[in-house]
Design a protein around this motif. Structure first.
Motif, PDB file in Angstrom:
ATOM      1  N   LYS A 172       8.307  -8.689  -4.786  1.00 10.12           N
ATOM      2  CA  LYS A 172       9.561  -8.096  -5.255  1.00 10.12           C
ATOM      3  C   LYS A 172      10.478  -7.767  -4.079  1.00 10.12           C
ATOM      4  CE  LYS A 172      11.328  -3.864  -7.414  1.00 10.12           C
ATOM      5  NZ  LYS A 172      10.952  -2.539  -7.969  1.00 10.12           N
ATOM      6  N   THR A 173       9.916  -7.227  -3.002  1.00 13.11           N
ATOM      7  CA  THR A 173      10.712  -6.856  -1.836  1.00 13.11           C
ATOM      8  C   THR A 173      11.301  -8.086  -1.162  1.00 13.11           C
ATOM      9  OG1 THR A 173       9.302  -4.915  -1.501  1.00 13.11           O
ATOM     10  CG2 THR A 173      10.679  -5.607   0.343  1.00 13.11           C
ATOM     11  N   ALA A 174      10.482  -9.128  -1.021  1.00 11.59           N
ATOM     12  CA  ALA A 174      10.978 -10.372  -0.423  1.00 11.59           C
ATOM     13  C   ALA A 174      12.106 -10.966  -1.262  1.00 11.59           C
ATOM     14  CB  ALA A 174       9.838 -11.370  -0.280  1.00 11.59           C
ATOM     15  N   ASP A 175      11.965 -10.913  -2.572  1.00 10.65           N
ATOM     16  CA  ASP A 175      12.991 -11.461  -3.466  1.00 10.65           C
ATOM     17  C   ASP A 175      14.270 -10.631  -3.424  1.00 10.65           C
ATOM     18  OD1 ASP A 175      11.272 -13.475  -4.194  1.00 10.65           O
ATOM     19  OD2 ASP A 175      10.686 -12.557  -6.110  1.00 10.65           O
ATOM     20  N   LEU A 176      14.121  -9.299  -3.383  1.00  7.71           N
ATOM     21  CA  LEU A 176      15.288  -8.417  -3.296  1.00  7.71           C
ATOM     22  C   LEU A 176      16.112  -8.738  -2.050  1.00  7.71           C
ATOM     23  CD1 LEU A 176      14.193  -4.774  -4.252  1.00  7.71           C
ATOM     24  CD2 LEU A 176      16.125  -6.039  -5.186  1.00  7.71           C
ATOM     25  N   ASN A 225      -0.342  -2.793   3.094  1.00  2.00           N
ATOM     26  CA  ASN A 225       0.221  -1.494   2.716  1.00  2.00           C
ATOM     27  C   ASN A 225       0.816  -1.479   1.322  1.00  2.00           C
ATOM     28  OD1 ASN A 225      -0.428  -0.446   5.198  1.00  2.00           O
ATOM     29  ND2 ASN A 225       1.619   0.226   5.708  1.00  2.00           N
ATOM     30  N   ALA A 226       0.977  -2.653   0.720  1.00  2.00           N
ATOM     31  CA  ALA A 226       1.613  -2.733  -0.600  1.00  2.00           C
ATOM     32  C   ALA A 226       0.867  -3.727  -1.467  1.00  2.00           C
ATOM     33  CB  ALA A 226       3.077  -3.148  -0.456  1.00  2.00           C
ATOM     34  N   THR A 227       1.095  -3.642  -2.759  1.00  2.00           N
ATOM     35  CA  THR A 227       0.490  -4.612  -3.674  1.00  2.00           C
ATOM     36  C   THR A 227       1.205  -5.952  -3.545  1.00  2.00           C
ATOM     37  OG1 THR A 227       2.010  -4.078  -5.480  1.00  2.00           O
ATOM     38  CG2 THR A 227      -0.012  -2.741  -5.293  1.00  2.00           C
ATOM     39  N   ALA A 228       0.555  -6.982  -4.034  1.00  2.00           N
ATOM     40  CA  ALA A 228       1.173  -8.305  -4.024  1.00  2.00           C
ATOM     41  C   ALA A 228       2.480  -8.302  -4.803  1.00  2.00           C
ATOM     42  CB  ALA A 228       0.204  -9.339  -4.606  1.00  2.00           C
ATOM     43  N   GLU A 229       2.508  -7.566  -5.896  1.00  3.86           N
ATOM     44  CA  GLU A 229       3.718  -7.493  -6.708  1.00  3.86           C
ATOM     45  C   GLU A 229       4.872  -6.872  -5.933  1.00  3.86           C
ATOM     46  OE1 GLU A 229       5.282  -5.559 -10.958  1.00  3.86           O
ATOM     47  OE2 GLU A 229       3.272  -5.088 -10.182  1.00  3.86           O
TER      48      GLU A 229
END
Length: 444
Positions: A187-191, A179-183
């Motif tokens: 980014k979400t995992a890091d946030l 559902n989302a790009t790799a970027e």
């Protein structure tokens, strides 16, 4: 108020223990110890003796969909990948008022079933998730509340939004990796890692999801998240029923957590997660309902039973982790999987006073020989006398103490069917012509 509770039994991390008292003050457990020692040390506290009762931590639901409560029965007897045919249309048909009602109904069901915490995996409803937060706070349920950020927007703001709440713990979600790009995934995992929150995502749920991932990104879901660096100790994968040995090693090595959802496997899946293997490999996991039914005792029963049926019987494993394993994974270890291990999930000093009072004076538990096993296989939610969250009595004999639960149920009974009709849910009838229901023929 300083409240000194003296039940017959307390379920501690080491197991059920007699001759223990618990001091509750300012929403937390302030002391746990021998009855005589605590009664002598805290004579100014209000002492309540709870004859015939067990005091245990509340169940922690590691995977829920709070805005799907109007459509649970619509999923019965349907093919495994029902999010496109049932859940997306249902949630898209919600507005702020009906999303609030749905979430509050789900929260009430969860509390009645002994859950003091539930993790919402993110709604697809076109509403601000604040309505879900409002519903759970009104009901008195602790909630790990996700915002879906597949577009990469609003994540930081959501994680900072609920700092003043005692019951809402923000989280971010992307329903499935493709559902989302790799970027955005990274980014979400890091946030989430930076904020100490969990990143919720469905992984390896059934064959359709694995094959969809292979076709779209060339890798299986868990393998893909690992490949792009989005698998870390704050990642919470839901379901994970179809894992390769390599993927299990990835989870163990990164410290990522999983939600084991046995009722979902029984109702709509094509596999049962190998939770006993996860345990042996040191993979962190809790147990989740997936919004199927909000009953903690039936969940732990399902957790043990599905392991026995899927893996224990073929290997001659007559224990399948024993009762204590499933109680722990449904309470303290579920809290750990949600990033709340320091907050809730155990009757321990300093943790939130999220607990149940369970009546042991029932024929199902008489005589008692091994209470941990008996709670898993024999106990039921009708034995829950009281539910406390954050030190406050939320339910007494199944109903709220400070708001009108029956009125909410009546409203949901009227409104829910209208939402379902508006959603135009697509159901599959496996027997459209009634061919499986042959009349009995007379013998010649």
């Amino acid at each position: 108020m300083r409240l000194l509770l003296v039940p017959d039994v307390v379920l501690l991390p080491e197991g059920p223990v007699k001759d223990r008292a618990v001091l509750v003050q300012d929403g937390a457990f302030r002391a746990v110890g021998p009855v005589r020692k605590l009664t002598d040390a805290h004579r100014d506290a209000r002492t309540v003796r709870l004859k015939g009762h067990l005091l245990m931590p509340g169940f922690v639901d590691a995977h829920h969909h709070l805005t799907q409560s109007f459509g649970k029965a619509q999923a019965f007897g349907q093919p495994s990948e029902i999010f496109k045919t049932v859940w997306e249309p249902l949630e898209h048909a919600l507005d702020e008022e009906t999303a609030h009602l749905s979430a509050k109904l789900a929260a009430l069901e969860a509390l009645r079933g002994g859950f003091t915490t539930a993790a919402d995996a993110g709604t697809r409803a076109p509403v601000d998730v604040g309505v879900v937060a409002k519903a759970t706070e009104e009901a008195g349920l602790r909630c790990v509340l996700s915002k879906v950020v597949s577009d990469g927007k609003g994540g930081k703001e959501h994680l900072e939004r609920f700092h003043g709440s005692r019951l809402i713990h923000p989280s971010l979600a992307i329903p499935v990796p493709e559902n989302a790009t790799a970027e955005v995934l990274k980014k979400t995992a890091d946030l989430c890692a930076d904020a100490g929150a969990v990143f919720q995502i469905h992984v390896n749920e059934h064959l359709a999801s694995v094959e969809r991932s292979l076709k779209s990104v060339g890798r299986r879901p868990v393998s893909y998240l690992h490949h792009i660096g989005a698998l870390n100790a704050h990642t919470l994968g839901a379901h994970a029923t179809l894992l390769t040995p390599d993927e299990m090693c990835m989870l163990a090595d990164t410290g990522a957590a999983l939600s084991y959802n046995p009722v979902a496997s029984a109702w709509k899946g094509n596999a049962v997660a190998h939770a006993l293997m996860w345990r042996a490999m040191g993979i962190r996991f809790g147990t989740g309902t997936d919004g199927t039914r909000g009953d903690g005792f039936r969940l732990v029963d399902a957790a043990e039973s599905t392991q026995r049926l899927a893996y224990g019987m073929m290997s001659g494993d007559s224990s399948c982790g024993a009762g204590s394993t499933w109680l722990t994974h449904a309470t303290g270890l579920s809290a750990d999987a949600l990033g709340l291990g320091e907050v809730t999930g155990e009757v321990a000093v300093g943790k939130a006073a999220d607990f149940l009072l369970v009546d042991l004076r029932v024929p199902e538990l008489t005589p008692s020989y091994d209470l941990s096993w008996e709670l898993v296989r024999l106990a039921g939610r009708d034995q829950i006398t009281a539910v406390f969250v954050d030190g406050k009595l939320r339910l007494w004999n199944g109903w709220p103490t400070d708001w009108d639960g029956p009125a909410l149920v009546r409203e949901a009974a009227e409104v829910g069917p209208r939402v379902v009709r508006r959603a135009r849910i697509l159901r599959v009838d496996p027997d459209p012509d009634g061919t499986s229901r042959h009349p009995r023929r007379p013998r010649p």
